[in-house]
Design an enzyme around this catalytic site. Sequence first.
Site, short mmCIF file in Angstrom:
data_model
loop_
_atom_site.label_atom_id
_atom_site.label_comp_id
_atom_site.label_asym_id
_atom_site.label_seq_id
_atom_site.Cartn_x
_atom_site.Cartn_y
_atom_site.Cartn_z
N ASP A 79 0.84 -1.20 0.00
CA ASP A 79 0.00 0.00 0.00
C ASP A 79 0.87 1.25 0.00
OD1 ASP A 79 -1.88 -1.88 0.29
OD2 ASP A 79 -2.69 -1.15 2.20
N GLU A 134 3.93 1.64 -1.19
CA GLU A 134 4.52 1.92 -2.51
C GLU A 134 3.48 2.53 -3.44
OE1 GLU A 134 7.86 -1.45 -3.25
OE2 GLU A 134 5.90 -2.17 -2.59
N PHE A 135 2.26 1.99 -3.32
CA PHE A 135 1.16 2.53 -4.14
C PHE A 135 0.96 4.01 -3.82
CE2 PHE A 135 -3.20 3.52 -5.22
CZ PHE A 135 -3.40 2.85 -6.42
N ASP A 136 0.92 4.31 -2.53
CA ASP A 136 0.69 5.70 -2.11
C ASP A 136 1.79 6.64 -2.61
OD1 ASP A 136 -1.58 4.95 -0.89
OD2 ASP A 136 -0.76 4.93 1.14
N LYS A 139 -27.75 -13.35 -9.47
CA LYS A 139 -28.49 -12.08 -9.55
C LYS A 139 -28.09 -11.25 -8.33
CE LYS A 139 -33.03 -10.16 -10.53
NZ LYS A 139 -32.96 -9.05 -9.60
N ASP A 173 -27.81 -8.42 -5.68
CA ASP A 173 -28.83 -7.57 -5.08
C ASP A 173 -28.21 -6.21 -4.76
OD1 ASP A 173 -31.18 -6.73 -4.07
OD2 ASP A 173 -31.09 -7.92 -2.23
N ARG A 182 -29.84 3.48 -13.50
CA ARG A 182 -30.89 2.93 -14.34
C ARG A 182 -32.03 3.93 -14.55
NH1 ARG A 182 -35.63 0.09 -13.82
NH2 ARG A 182 -35.99 -1.41 -15.48
N GLU A 195 -23.74 -4.34 -11.63
CA GLU A 195 -24.39 -4.04 -10.36
C GLU A 195 -23.38 -3.46 -9.40
OE1 GLU A 195 -27.53 -4.74 -10.75
OE2 GLU A 195 -28.44 -5.08 -8.78
N CYS A 246 -35.87 7.36 32.12
CA CYS A 246 -35.80 8.52 33.01
C CYS A 246 -37.04 9.40 32.94
CB CYS A 246 -34.55 9.35 32.72
SG CYS A 246 -34.68 10.29 31.20
N CYS A 292 -30.08 10.85 32.39
CA CYS A 292 -30.70 9.59 31.98
C CYS A 292 -29.70 8.44 32.21
CB CYS A 292 -31.11 9.70 30.52
SG CYS A 292 -31.85 8.22 29.85
S1 IVH Z 1 -29.36 -8.81 -16.88
C1 IVH Z 1 -31.93 -7.23 -20.11
N1 IVH Z 1 -27.87 -10.05 -15.09
O1 IVH Z 1 -31.52 -7.35 -11.84
C2 IVH Z 1 -31.32 -7.88 -18.93
N2 IVH Z 1 -29.35 -8.35 -14.34
O2 IVH Z 1 -34.48 -6.95 -13.42
C3 IVH Z 1 -30.97 -6.89 -17.93
N3 IVH Z 1 -29.24 -7.88 -11.93
O3 IVH Z 1 -31.92 -4.16 -12.11
C4 IVH Z 1 -30.41 -7.41 -16.69
N4 IVH Z 1 -27.68 -9.36 -11.46
O4 IVH Z 1 -29.46 -4.65 -12.16
C5 IVH Z 1 -28.80 -9.10 -15.29
N5 IVH Z 1 -26.48 -11.18 -13.60
C6 IVH Z 1 -27.40 -10.25 -13.83
C7 IVH Z 1 -27.92 -9.45 -12.78
C8 IVH Z 1 -28.92 -8.50 -13.08
C9 IVH Z 1 -28.47 -8.42 -10.97
C10 IVH Z 1 -30.26 -6.81 -11.70
C11 IVH Z 1 -30.20 -5.70 -12.68
C12 IVH Z 1 -31.63 -5.26 -12.89
C13 IVH Z 1 -32.41 -6.42 -12.39
C14 IVH Z 1 -33.13 -7.04 -13.55
#
Ligand code: IVH
Length: 674
Positions: free
Chosen positions: A35, A37-39, A115, A117, A136, A173, A413, A434
């Site tokens: 870190d 060296e990076f700095d 997927k 979150d 988005r 994401e 209290c 309190c």
């Molecule tokens: S594809 C046209 N792949 O889920 C396809 N979406 O309803 C567009 N999300 O808000 C999305 N992981 O941000 C895709 N591996 C993944 C994902 C992903 C999370 C989210 C995305 C979007 C929602 C889709």
Amino acid sequence: MMDKDAAARRVKELSAELEYHNHRYYVLADPVISDREFDMLLKELEQLEARHPELADPNSPTQRVGGDLTRNFPTVAHRYPMLSLGNSYSREEVGEFVARVEKEIGTTVFVMELKYDGVAISLTYQDGRLLRGVTRGDGEKGEEITGNIRTVRAIPLVLRGSDVPALVELRGEVVFTRTRFEALNAQRLEAGEEPYANPRNTAAGTLKLQDPKEVARRGLDNFIYAVQGEVLPTRSHFENIRKAAEWGFKTPDPARRFVERATDLEGIMAFIDHWDKHRHGLEVDIDGVVIKVDSLDVQDELGLTAKSPRWAIAYKFAAEQATTRLNGVVYQVGRTGAITPVAELEPVLLAGTTVKRASLHNADQIAKLDLHIGDRVLVEKGGEIIPKIVGVQLSERPSDAAPVLFPHACPECATELVRLEGEAQHYCPNEHGCPPQITRRIEHFVGRKAMDIDGLGGETVEELFRAELLRNVADLYELRKEQLLQLGRGWGERSAQQVVDGVEASKQAPFERLLFALGIRHVGETVAKRIARAVGSMDRLASMTQEELTAIDVVGPVIAESIVDFFQAEGNRVIVERLRNHGLRMALDPSEVAEVGDRLKGLAFVVSGVFRNFSRESIKEAVERNGGKVSGSISSKTNYVLAGADMGPAKRTKAEQLGVPVIDEDEFMRMIEG
Ligand code: IVH
């Protein structure tokens, strides 16, 4: 001074090198330099850019720490709409999707991904350089938040590798890893602030902050799940994502089964079942799996419906829920007086752990749920650490159930509670009367990261409080051994002596620890340290205005106001005076600022001017204690000129002519603190 061309070359070289190391660290988790060296490299680049403003570049690695405040986020139209996905919740529904695709085009390859979150983001690169990052929004247009995006270390600012299209958009994401999220919450608790509820909402809120420096500090992460453009390296989604990995993005690792391919329902379900079972072990929250047709040509053939593609579907995991009985609600009073309602539940098994309590956050949430004691409630464990109540089964409410009413008075209290404008939280304003506020403040003061007083903890503090030996932190320094021995049960010569010795030893704690220990709202450990170093003494801090305070780099308006309020309160001033009379450290001592180290090894400094926190002698000592050398005059062998106020213009010119960076006291402190 380095000539223009040489400077431009060096800036280019340093930028490439820094982006390389950034990628090793944040994307590959496999750094090859320290870190430190990076700095040093970063510092060199910062200085070159400062001296040659014409070389500044919005995609320079120096911009990762966050640029100026963003006044507003312009709305921009997406080149390709950001669609949503159709959802499915069962094997049957996934089977229907597969059948629909096969009916139209025959057997094909599917890609299964996690997927994430988090928050969807679109990143556009022109000639391999980040042009903009857009949220988005409504899918058609979103908000441009490029300044904040630049601080996300997993997002490259300049793409590497081959086949980078002239114009390309990456979708992904933005998330908080669980570790980072928990660390953030730990910091908030330490500063007496409410913890954030879950990583997703916190990521969304963070992306919209107007202060990119704060965004940088929070440490967002990012995963890429789509590549879009007129011209793409391949016609396979899977292969394009591999390309994105080569360009420097963080993408799902096939070796860890974060992405897989299959040609039938069995293969798809195997992936889903695996992650339904193992998702809790992941570093980030996922709420399902996305199944996509791999071939871009087949995708085009299948086309879109109004809102979502016909070539992809999401499978959503069932949120882990359980029903149980609400036995009661207790109201906890924190160190800063914040009242937190906590639901007491009939114990129930949920996502592998027994749940007895759930957070209710604040009065609004209780009202929204219309909670009654004895209700059958639905508890859910999402991204949150503590489960929450998401619903009530009204049909099962006992006829005589009493509604949960948020108290008007403090449960401890009886002081009338207040609710500040625009805040959801209620507070007990009885700071000095309190009991739990007093004892928690004392507990905080004696804690390991604060004054670290041996022999005192939560229970003993409460005992001493009940015995009327402790009313505030200054009383600690007037405790006598005989008083402790008179408490009887549990107290012996040894335990009493330990407390007395611990209290005595704590008088030597450095100023920065004392400052943290005072428990000023929003002043956590790190902030206290930085303030101590910038301000130097308690007296100076107590006399500073809000405006002066915000000039310190870690202090924003909220912290500044809280500090001013603290020192305005008569009670606090009296306590600080008593602590001073007991000999606690009220100012910075240069000898404790820098520990001995070799951070400056091989570096030659010239020290000139007057400094805020040091005498000239003590700053020279600090250089030497860290392995550096101090010399009298600037030459080509000098690495840094350490300039205080009043350094003569001749010296500055000389430094510039020789290309020697001139740094100030704060930069020097950062160098030795690392
Ligand atoms: S594809 C046209 N792949 O889920 C396809 N979406 O309803 C567009 N999300 O808000 C999305 N992981 O941000 C895709 N591996 C993944 C994902 C992903 C999370 C989210 C995305 C979007 C929602 C889709």
